[in-house]
Design a protein around this motif. Structure first.
Motif, PDB file in Angstrom:
ATOM      1  N   GLY A 190       0.825  -1.209   0.000  1.00 52.99           N
ATOM      2  CA  GLY A 190       0.000   0.000   0.000  1.00 52.99           C
ATOM      3  C   GLY A 190       0.858   1.258   0.000  1.00 52.99           C
ATOM      4  N   TYR A 191       1.901   1.259   0.805  1.00 54.52           N
ATOM      5  CA  TYR A 191       2.839   2.382   0.849  1.00 54.52           C
ATOM      6  C   TYR A 191       3.508   2.571  -0.514  1.00 54.52           C
ATOM      7  CZ  TYR A 191       7.467   4.453   1.598  1.00 54.52           C
ATOM      8  OH  TYR A 191       8.607   5.194   1.480  1.00 54.52           O
ATOM      9  N   LEU A 192       4.007   1.486  -1.105  1.00 51.52           N
ATOM     10  CA  LEU A 192       4.681   1.574  -2.404  1.00 51.52           C
ATOM     11  C   LEU A 192       3.725   2.069  -3.488  1.00 51.52           C
ATOM     12  CD1 LEU A 192       6.801  -1.725  -2.383  1.00 51.52           C
ATOM     13  CD2 LEU A 192       7.583   0.606  -1.899  1.00 51.52           C
ATOM     14  N   GLU A 193       2.500   1.562  -3.471  1.00 50.55           N
ATOM     15  CA  GLU A 193       1.518   1.983  -4.488  1.00 50.55           C
ATOM     16  C   GLU A 193       1.157   3.455  -4.334  1.00 50.55           C
ATOM     17  OE1 GLU A 193      -0.706  -2.295  -5.282  1.00 50.55           O
ATOM     18  OE2 GLU A 193      -1.636  -0.876  -3.898  1.00 50.55           O
ATOM     19  N   TYR A 194       1.087   3.939  -3.104  1.00 47.29           N
ATOM     20  CA  TYR A 194       0.744   5.338  -2.867  1.00 47.29           C
ATOM     21  C   TYR A 194       1.914   6.265  -3.212  1.00 47.29           C
ATOM     22  CZ  TYR A 194      -0.367   9.648  -0.400  1.00 47.29           C
ATOM     23  OH  TYR A 194      -0.585  10.967  -0.095  1.00 47.29           O
ATOM     24  N   LYS A 195       3.090   5.945  -2.692  1.00 48.45           N
ATOM     25  CA  LYS A 195       4.242   6.830  -2.854  1.00 48.45           C
ATOM     26  C   LYS A 195       4.880   6.763  -4.240  1.00 48.45           C
ATOM     27  CE  LYS A 195       8.434   8.420  -0.646  1.00 48.45           C
ATOM     28  NZ  LYS A 195       9.359   8.308   0.435  1.00 48.45           N
ATOM     29  N   PHE A 196       4.801   5.604  -4.874  1.00 47.06           N
ATOM     30  CA  PHE A 196       5.503   5.408  -6.155  1.00 47.06           C
ATOM     31  C   PHE A 196       4.528   4.964  -7.245  1.00 47.06           C
ATOM     32  CE2 PHE A 196       8.504   4.458  -2.720  1.00 47.06           C
ATOM     33  CZ  PHE A 196       9.465   5.421  -2.970  1.00 47.06           C
ATOM     34  N   GLU A 197       3.394   5.616  -7.329  1.00 42.33           N
ATOM     35  CA  GLU A 197       2.353   5.234  -8.284  1.00 42.33           C
ATOM     36  C   GLU A 197       2.886   5.160  -9.718  1.00 42.33           C
ATOM     37  OE1 GLU A 197      -2.112   6.659  -9.645  1.00 42.33           O
ATOM     38  OE2 GLU A 197      -1.071   7.739  -8.072  1.00 42.33           O
ATOM     39  N   GLU A 198       3.782   6.083 -10.084  1.00 41.02           N
ATOM     40  CA  GLU A 198       4.303   6.123 -11.452  1.00 41.02           C
ATOM     41  C   GLU A 198       5.237   4.954 -11.758  1.00 41.02           C
ATOM     42  OE1 GLU A 198       7.304   8.016  -8.842  1.00 41.02           O
ATOM     43  OE2 GLU A 198       5.132   8.224  -8.988  1.00 41.02           O
ATOM     44  N   GLU A 199       5.695   4.238 -10.740  1.00 51.55           N
ATOM     45  CA  GLU A 199       6.620   3.115 -10.945  1.00 51.55           C
ATOM     46  C   GLU A 199       5.909   1.759 -11.020  1.00 51.55           C
ATOM     47  OE1 GLU A 199       9.642   3.595 -11.627  1.00 51.55           O
ATOM     48  OE2 GLU A 199      10.025   5.610 -10.868  1.00 51.55           O
ATOM     49  N   LEU A 200       4.601   1.735 -10.762  1.00 50.84           N
ATOM     50  CA  LEU A 200       3.879   0.469 -10.751  1.00 50.84           C
ATOM     51  C   LEU A 200       3.883  -0.172 -12.134  1.00 50.84           C
ATOM     52  CD1 LEU A 200       0.816   1.422  -8.535  1.00 50.84           C
ATOM     53  CD2 LEU A 200       2.969   0.367  -7.842  1.00 50.84           C
ATOM     54  N   VAL A 201       3.886  -1.494 -12.146  1.00 53.02           N
ATOM     55  CA  VAL A 201       3.910  -2.258 -13.389  1.00 53.02           C
ATOM     56  C   VAL A 201       2.611  -3.045 -13.485  1.00 53.02           C
ATOM     57  CG1 VAL A 201       5.092  -4.099 -14.630  1.00 53.02           C
ATOM     58  CG2 VAL A 201       6.417  -2.443 -13.306  1.00 53.02           C
ATOM     59  N   THR A 202       1.960  -2.951 -14.639  1.00 59.52           N
ATOM     60  CA  THR A 202       0.738  -3.707 -14.867  1.00 59.52           C
ATOM     61  C   THR A 202       1.049  -4.889 -15.771  1.00 59.52           C
ATOM     62  OG1 THR A 202      -0.623  -1.728 -14.658  1.00 59.52           O
ATOM     63  CG2 THR A 202      -1.624  -3.614 -15.773  1.00 59.52           C
ATOM     64  N   THR A 203       0.628  -6.066 -15.340  1.00 55.75           N
ATOM     65  CA  THR A 203       0.797  -7.264 -16.156  1.00 55.75           C
ATOM     66  C   THR A 203      -0.581  -7.782 -16.551  1.00 55.75           C
ATOM     67  OG1 THR A 203       0.870  -8.660 -14.190  1.00 55.75           O
ATOM     68  CG2 THR A 203       2.973  -7.952 -15.096  1.00 55.75           C
ATOM     69  N   VAL A 204      -0.644  -8.345 -17.720  1.00 55.16           N
ATOM     70  CA  VAL A 204      -1.892  -8.907 -18.234  1.00 55.16           C
ATOM     71  C   VAL A 204      -1.675 -10.396 -18.394  1.00 55.16           C
ATOM     72  CG1 VAL A 204      -3.567  -8.865 -20.114  1.00 55.16           C
ATOM     73  CG2 VAL A 204      -2.376  -6.760 -19.471  1.00 55.16           C
ATOM     74  N   SER A 205      -2.598 -11.172 -17.867  1.00 58.83           N
ATOM     75  CA  SER A 205      -2.480 -12.622 -18.022  1.00 58.83           C
ATOM     76  C   SER A 205      -3.821 -13.195 -18.461  1.00 58.83           C
ATOM     77  CB  SER A 205      -2.017 -13.270 -16.718  1.00 58.83           C
ATOM     78  OG  SER A 205      -2.907 -12.938 -15.665  1.00 58.83           O
ATOM     79  N   ILE A 206      -3.742 -14.264 -19.224  1.00 58.08           N
ATOM     80  CA  ILE A 206      -4.955 -14.956 -19.681  1.00 58.08           C
ATOM     81  C   ILE A 206      -5.322 -15.965 -18.620  1.00 58.08           C
ATOM     82  CG2 ILE A 206      -5.911 -16.473 -21.450  1.00 58.08           C
ATOM     83  CD1 ILE A 206      -4.089 -15.105 -23.460  1.00 58.08           C
ATOM     84  N   ARG A 207      -6.582 -15.976 -18.238  1.00 56.59           N
ATOM     85  CA  ARG A 207      -7.035 -16.839 -17.153  1.00 56.59           C
ATOM     86  C   ARG A 207      -7.219 -18.291 -17.574  1.00 56.59           C
ATOM     87  NH1 ARG A 207     -11.314 -13.299 -13.643  1.00 56.59           N
ATOM     88  NH2 ARG A 207     -10.199 -11.347 -13.832  1.00 56.59           N
ATOM     89  N   HIS A 208      -7.274 -18.567 -18.868  1.00 59.78           N
ATOM     90  CA  HIS A 208      -7.545 -19.925 -19.352  1.00 59.78           C
ATOM     91  C   HIS A 208      -6.449 -20.359 -20.315  1.00 59.78           C
ATOM     92  CE1 HIS A 208     -11.548 -19.633 -17.604  1.00 59.78           C
ATOM     93  NE2 HIS A 208     -11.604 -18.417 -18.106  1.00 59.78           N
ATOM     94  N   GLU A 209      -6.134 -21.652 -20.279  1.00 63.42           N
ATOM     95  CA  GLU A 209      -5.104 -22.173 -21.172  1.00 63.42           C
ATOM     96  C   GLU A 209      -5.708 -22.827 -22.411  1.00 63.42           C
ATOM     97  OE1 GLU A 209      -2.303 -24.663 -19.160  1.00 63.42           O
ATOM     98  OE2 GLU A 209      -2.085 -23.254 -17.507  1.00 63.42           O
ATOM     99  N   ASP A 210      -6.918 -23.336 -22.330  1.00 64.33           N
ATOM    100  CA  ASP A 210      -7.569 -24.037 -23.442  1.00 64.33           C
ATOM    101  C   ASP A 210      -8.087 -23.002 -24.449  1.00 64.33           C
ATOM    102  OD1 ASP A 210      -9.034 -25.601 -25.144  1.00 64.33           O
ATOM    103  OD2 ASP A 210     -10.321 -26.474 -23.592  1.00 64.33           O
ATOM    104  N   MET A 211      -7.522 -23.000 -25.644  1.00 59.91           N
ATOM    105  CA  MET A 211      -7.882 -21.987 -26.652  1.00 59.91           C
ATOM    106  C   MET A 211      -9.349 -22.090 -27.088  1.00 59.91           C
ATOM    107  SD  MET A 211      -5.435 -20.041 -26.702  1.00 59.91           S
ATOM    108  CE  MET A 211      -5.848 -18.931 -28.007  1.00 59.91           C
ATOM    109  N   SER A 212      -9.955 -23.279 -27.081  1.00 62.93           N
ATOM    110  CA  SER A 212     -11.377 -23.385 -27.438  1.00 62.93           C
ATOM    111  C   SER A 212     -12.232 -22.705 -26.368  1.00 62.93           C
ATOM    112  CB  SER A 212     -11.794 -24.847 -27.629  1.00 62.93           C
ATOM    113  OG  SER A 212     -11.615 -25.571 -26.423  1.00 62.93           O
ATOM    114  N   GLU A 213     -11.800 -22.829 -25.101  1.00 61.78           N
ATOM    115  CA  GLU A 213     -12.495 -22.155 -24.010  1.00 61.78           C
ATOM    116  C   GLU A 213     -12.325 -20.640 -24.136  1.00 61.78           C
ATOM    117  OE1 GLU A 213     -12.626 -22.311 -19.141  1.00 61.78           O
ATOM    118  OE2 GLU A 213     -11.556 -23.887 -20.211  1.00 61.78           O
ATOM    119  N   VAL A 214     -11.149 -20.191 -24.525  1.00 60.19           N
ATOM    120  CA  VAL A 214     -10.885 -18.768 -24.725  1.00 60.19           C
ATOM    121  C   VAL A 214     -11.806 -18.215 -25.814  1.00 60.19           C
ATOM    122  CG1 VAL A 214      -9.158 -17.112 -25.563  1.00 60.19           C
ATOM    123  CG2 VAL A 214      -8.505 -18.880 -23.915  1.00 60.19           C
ATOM    124  N   ALA A 215     -11.918 -18.922 -26.925  1.00 59.98           N
ATOM    125  CA  ALA A 215     -12.775 -18.471 -28.030  1.00 59.98           C
ATOM    126  C   ALA A 215     -14.237 -18.397 -27.596  1.00 59.98           C
ATOM    127  CB  ALA A 215     -12.615 -19.403 -29.227  1.00 59.98           C
TER     128      ALA A 215
END
Length: 188
Positions: free
Chosen positions: A83-108
Motif C-alpha cells: 500500500g505504501y509503495l503503491e501510494y508513494k511510487f504510483e508512477e513506478e507500478l507495473v501492470t501485467t496482463v495474463s490470460i485466465r484460461h489455457e484451453d484456446m477453445s475455451e478462450v474463443a
C-alpha cells in the motif's frame, strides 16, 4: 564412444588414474567437512567483530573474521508495505496482463459469449527493484510502513592470502605441514 585397443600397460595406467580421481574426490569431501568443522568451532568461540590472522611457522596464510550482526529489513505486513509503495511510487507500478484460461477453445467461447473481461486479468504491482530499494532504505534508517528491522546473524568468513597456494606448498616441502596427518584428521 570409440573402440580402442588398450595394452595391459595402458589399462593399468587408466585404472591408476581412476583410483587417483576417486581418492582426490574422497579427500576433497573430507577437507570440505574439516573446513566446515573448523569454521563452526571458530564461530562458537570468536567474538563478533573479531578478526584473526592464521599462521604456520611464522608464515601468514590468511585471516578469519566474524562479522558483527547487521540489521535486516523484514516485511511484517505485505499489505501495508505494498500500500505504501503503491501510494508513494504510483508512477513506478507495473501492470501485467495474463490470460485466465489455457484451453484456446475455451478462450474463443468466452470471447464470443462475454467479451474479454472474463478472459484476462490485469495485475498492478510494485516492481521487484522498487521493493528491494525500499527495504535497503529501511535498513538505512528510513521508516517504511509494513517493514520491521531484525537483528541479522553474524557471518564467519575465512580468506587466504593471494599466494597461499605457494606458501602452503613451501610449508609442506619444509616439513611444517604433514599432509598425511591433515588428511586423516580431516575425516574426523
Amino acid at each position: 564412444m570409440q573402440d580402442q585397443d588398450y595394452t595391459t600397460a595402458d589399462m593399468a595406467e587408466l585404472v591408476d588414474i581412476v583410483a587417483q580421481t576417486l581418492a582426490f574426490r574422497v579427500l576433497k569431501d573430507r577437507v570440505a567437512r574439516a573446513e566446515k568443522s573448523c569454521k563452526e568451532r571458530l564461530d562458537k568461540v570468536l567474538p563478533e567483530g573479531t578478526k584473526l590472522v592464521g599462521q604456520i611457522a611464522g608464515v601468514t596464510l590468511g585471516s578469519a573474521w566474524k562479522s558483527a550482526p547487521k540489521k535486516v529489513a523484514h516485511i511484517a505486513s505485505e499489505d501495508q508495505f505494498v500500500g505504501y509503495l503503491e501510494y508513494k511510487f504510483e508512477e513506478e507500478l507495473v501492470t501485467t496482463v495474463s490470460i485466465r484460461h489455457e484451453d484456446m477453445s475455451e478462450v474463443a467461447a468466452i470471447l464470443a459469449d462475454h467479451g474479454h473481461e472474463d478472459l484476462v486479468q490485469f495485475t498492478t504491482a510494485p516492481p521487484q527493484w522498487l521493493r528491494e530499494r525500499e527495504l535497503r532504505n529501511a535498513v538505512a534508517g528510513e521508516d517504511i510502513p509494513g517493514v520491521e528491522l531484525r537483528e541479522g546473524k553474524p557471518v564467519m568468513s575465512a580468506r587466504p592470502v593471494k599466494d597461499a597456494d605457494e606458501l602452503v606448498e613451501q610449508l609442506i616441502r619444509d616439513g611444517h605441514v604433514d599432509v598425511a596427518t591433515l588428511a586423516l584428521e580431516a575425516g574426523r
